[in-house]
Design an enzyme around this catalytic site. Sequence first.
Site, mmCIF file in Angstrom:
data_model
loop_
_atom_site.group_PDB
_atom_site.id
_atom_site.type_symbol
_atom_site.label_atom_id
_atom_site.label_comp_id
_atom_site.label_asym_id
_atom_site.label_seq_id
_atom_site.Cartn_x
_atom_site.Cartn_y
_atom_site.Cartn_z
ATOM 1 N N PRO A 156 0.829 -1.213 0.000
ATOM 2 C CA PRO A 156 0.000 0.000 0.000
ATOM 3 C C PRO A 156 0.860 1.259 0.000
ATOM 4 O O PRO A 156 1.907 1.318 0.643
ATOM 5 C CB PRO A 156 -0.805 -0.124 1.299
ATOM 6 N N GLU A 157 0.407 2.262 -0.744
ATOM 7 C CA GLU A 157 1.094 3.536 -0.793
ATOM 8 C C GLU A 157 0.281 4.558 -0.002
ATOM 9 O O GLU A 157 -0.688 4.208 0.673
ATOM 10 C CB GLU A 157 1.320 3.936 -2.250
#
Length: 286
Positions: free
Chosen positions: A2-3
């Site tokens: 996840p960013e």
Amino acid sequence: MPELPEVEVVRRGLAEHVVGRTIESVTVTHPRSVRRHFEGAADLAARMAGQRVTAAERRGKYLWLTFDDGDDALVVHLGMSGQMLVRPADAPLEKHTHIKATLHDGTQLRFVDQRTFGGWALAPLVEVDGTPVPEPVAHIARDPLDPRFDREAAVDAIRAKRSEIKRVLLDQSVISGVGNIYADESLWRARIHGTRLASGLTRPVLRELLDAVTAVMGEALAVGGTSFDALYVDVNGESGYFERALAVYGREDEPCRRCGAPVVRERFMNRSSYSCPRCQPKPRRR
């Protein structure tokens, strides 16, 4: 992994459903999920029991909860597949639930992690640039959605790097929150090939790139982030929809949304880079 947009979606869910609640007990059922907490599962559970959650915080891709004692923070590593789910205590456990924290209102905060790359760990808070952050996060730069993000300082830091611009975008000590997906999307918007040298880019070009980073992550955040499979979800188990708006990432051989040229995929640091060969020409070799 996840960013920033995906982590921020989770943070907001925790702020809504967990902050202000008191943790009654913590149960750890997989040792890998607390491997970063060197004192072990029993210590983590004992120190969290009775604590009231005061805030859900984030810097870049790093997420943590703070407590009313003000000493330590719970650093949450989502890894490749980590999920922070808020569920009724009597709801069936998800298959890969490795940690559960029972709250005083009868709900549970569950850490579900199929690939077990993520985990929880308590860490002391330290002050960096006037902001308390967990010690393991102290080296992480501010991200473009941080109100105290300094765009000109980021431009200076990027121009000081004699490395490919995509590598610099992924360097969390220079600018945080950007991963492979949003680096490719931002470079496409700014019409820059990822192999261009950061030190060779002008200040106006870098300002435009940082504006693109800010815009693309803001748009992704507005629709819940990017979910390619069921592994990334918010605290309610719902997926994000930014995948539908991606311009180049994951779109090999599909037409560029700007000029129509087929998107190309190239190898990059054991991953893939996607770009438009017409909008983002490669730098000439000297």
